[in-house]
Enzyme design. Structure first.
Site, mmCIF file in Angstrom:
data_model
loop_
_atom_site.group_PDB
_atom_site.id
_atom_site.type_symbol
_atom_site.label_atom_id
_atom_site.label_comp_id
_atom_site.label_asym_id
_atom_site.label_seq_id
_atom_site.Cartn_x
_atom_site.Cartn_y
_atom_site.Cartn_z
ATOM 1 N N LYS A 1 44.122 96.153 -50.216
ATOM 2 C CA LYS A 1 44.730 97.628 -49.712
ATOM 3 C C LYS A 1 44.716 98.607 -51.137
ATOM 4 O O LYS A 1 43.900 99.037 -50.939
ATOM 5 C CB LYS A 1 46.446 96.524 -50.569
ATOM 6 C CG LYS A 1 46.714 95.712 -49.710
ATOM 7 C CD LYS A 1 48.493 95.038 -49.746
ATOM 8 C CE LYS A 1 48.810 94.007 -48.822
ATOM 9 N NZ LYS A 1 49.728 93.304 -49.292
ATOM 10 N N HIS B 1 48.105 95.553 -39.385
ATOM 11 C CA HIS B 1 48.887 95.182 -40.642
ATOM 12 C C HIS B 1 50.239 95.089 -40.718
ATOM 13 O O HIS B 1 50.875 96.691 -40.185
ATOM 14 C CB HIS B 1 48.369 95.338 -41.577
ATOM 15 C CG HIS B 1 48.600 94.588 -43.367
ATOM 16 N ND1 HIS B 1 49.909 94.613 -43.582
ATOM 17 C CD2 HIS B 1 48.177 93.296 -43.584
ATOM 18 C CE1 HIS B 1 49.550 93.985 -44.615
ATOM 19 N NE2 HIS B 1 48.773 93.355 -44.416
ATOM 20 N N GLU C 1 51.163 86.918 -40.914
ATOM 21 C CA GLU C 1 51.396 87.469 -41.816
ATOM 22 C C GLU C 1 53.241 87.425 -42.060
ATOM 23 O O GLU C 1 53.542 88.914 -41.755
ATOM 24 C CB GLU C 1 50.939 88.041 -42.887
ATOM 25 C CG GLU C 1 49.531 88.280 -42.738
ATOM 26 C CD GLU C 1 48.590 89.111 -43.891
ATOM 27 O OE1 GLU C 1 47.953 88.593 -44.847
ATOM 28 O OE2 GLU C 1 49.509 90.902 -43.225
ATOM 29 N N SER D 1 51.012 86.056 -49.646
ATOM 30 C CA SER D 1 51.885 85.576 -51.391
ATOM 31 C C SER D 1 50.551 83.384 -51.439
ATOM 32 O O SER D 1 50.876 82.891 -52.043
ATOM 33 C CB SER D 1 53.127 84.553 -51.787
ATOM 34 O OG SER D 1 53.986 85.679 -51.501
ATOM 35 N N GLY E 1 53.811 89.773 -50.773
ATOM 36 C CA GLY E 1 54.091 90.605 -52.087
ATOM 37 C C GLY E 1 55.212 90.120 -52.505
ATOM 38 O O GLY E 1 55.346 90.355 -53.246
ATOM 39 N N ASN F 1 42.224 91.448 -48.940
ATOM 40 C CA ASN F 1 42.243 92.972 -48.116
ATOM 41 C C ASN F 1 43.073 93.144 -49.782
ATOM 42 O O ASN F 1 44.175 92.749 -50.600
ATOM 43 C CB ASN F 1 44.589 92.787 -47.496
ATOM 44 C CG ASN F 1 44.357 94.066 -47.113
ATOM 45 O OD1 ASN F 1 43.817 94.661 -47.144
ATOM 46 N ND2 ASN F 1 45.644 93.992 -46.252
ATOM 47 N N GLU G 1 52.251 96.330 -42.786
ATOM 48 C CA GLU G 1 52.536 97.758 -43.810
ATOM 49 C C GLU G 1 52.009 99.503 -42.267
ATOM 50 O O GLU G 1 52.689 99.797 -43.018
ATOM 51 C CB GLU G 1 51.192 97.640 -45.077
ATOM 52 C CG GLU G 1 51.835 96.649 -45.898
ATOM 53 C CD GLU G 1 51.485 95.859 -46.789
ATOM 54 O OE1 GLU G 1 50.143 96.799 -47.149
ATOM 55 O OE2 GLU G 1 51.802 94.974 -47.545
HETATM 56 P P1 13P Z 1 50.378 89.278 -50.744
HETATM 57 O O1 13P Z 1 49.271 88.099 -50.518
HETATM 58 O O2 13P Z 1 49.781 90.053 -51.701
HETATM 59 O O3 13P Z 1 51.091 88.767 -50.172
HETATM 60 O O4 13P Z 1 49.987 90.263 -49.042
HETATM 61 C C1 13P Z 1 49.361 89.747 -48.381
HETATM 62 C C2 13P Z 1 48.741 90.330 -47.374
HETATM 63 O O5 13P Z 1 49.413 91.374 -46.943
HETATM 64 C C3 13P Z 1 47.555 90.238 -46.721
HETATM 65 O O6 13P Z 1 46.742 91.446 -45.978
#
Ligand code: 13P
Length: 263
Positions: A15, A106, A178, A222, A184, A13, A108
């Site tokens: 982003k 997601h 997740e 992560s 992150g 992803n 976010e």
């Molecule tokens: P990270 O791997 O940067 O923690 O992000 C995970 C994520 O949100 C994938 O959709």
């Protein structure tokens, strides 16, 4: 029961990354790494979710016979079809451009853009009606985990969509767990904690649909080459949804290799 007969998926992803010049470089690096690793599609399915701007470019370059990468939209409009909806891209438009996969839910999107369960259900309904495959994301906050509510929150997020997915449509759903506190942050759920939650999710799914035993449940938060082998060894972790580490082709392909070799 273990879901270990499921072909693993590793999805990057991206982003809201990267800039155009870096996209070109990332694509070139990915091609090289994928050619070197040469992971057959039936051993590990590899997907990439770029920005909408890069989606077709990535598709043209990587969704080829040589690389077999599938492209994934990071989100979809809650409105179907076409029409006067400035800024929106519908499931039908994605399908029309041969984009067959979409991330929905997601954290976010839920947290920053206010995607409520009702909105997510509209997105899911439209995506299924357009014959897209959905990667449906679930996960608890740190506060929810610390107050002992993690399992309840995640299972509720699974139940939230049960009303809009018809019995025959569960084959078009993949789940990504997740935990928000692991995204992150460099903090990963321990393999034991992640496996325990994945087993609960599988149990919850199996109560809703006989497909529950076959649904891939990906872990995200992560994921890095350093922790991928241990995560991949867990029976109910059927792949990874990778954020930061997917912006580095070598790391991303190493993660895919860890899953390809573990199953
Ligand atoms: P990270 O791997 O940067 O923690 O992000 C995970 C994520 O949100 C994938 O959709």
């Amino acid at each position: 029961m273990s879901g270990s007969t499921i072909t693993p998926w590793v999805v990057g992803n991206w982003k809201m990354n990267p800039m155009q010049a870096n996209t070109q470089q990332l694509l070139a690096d990915l091609k090289q790494q994928l050619e070197q690793a040469s992971i057959p599609h039936d051993v590990c399915k590899i997907g990439v979710a770029p920005t909408l701007l890069a989606l077709l470019q990535v598709k043209n370059e990587l969704a080829t016979d040589a690389h077999e990468v599938f492209v994934v939209a990071q989100d979809v409009s809650r409105i179907a079809g076409t029409g006067a909806f400035t800024g929106e891209v519908s499931a039908d438009l994605l399908k029309d451009s041969q984009v067959d996969y979409v991330l929905i839910g997601h954290s976010e999107r839920r947290e920053i853009f206010n995607d409520t369960p009702a909105i997510l259900n509209e997105k899911i309904k439209n995506a299924l009606a357009a014959n897209l495959h959905i990667i449906y994301c679930v996960g608890e906050s740190l506060e929810q985990r610390e107050s002992g509510q993690a399992e309840q929150v995640v299972l509720q997020q699974i139940c939230d969509i049960a009303g809009v997915v018809n019995p025959e449509q569960w084959v078009h759903i993949t789940v990504a767990y997740e935990p928000i506190w692991a995204i992150g942050t460099g903090k990963t759920a321990s393999p034991d904690d992640a496996q325990a939650m994945h087993a609960k999710i599988r149990e919850g799914l199996s109560q809703i649909t006989p497909e529950g035993q076959n649904i891939a449940i990906l872990y995200g938060g992560s994921v890095k080459p350093e922790n991928a082998v241990e995560l991949a060894a867990c029976p109910d972790i059927n792949g990874a949804l990778v954020g930061g580490a997917s912006l580095n082709a070598e790391s991303f392909v190493q993660i895919a290799q860890a899953f390809a070799q573990s199953k």
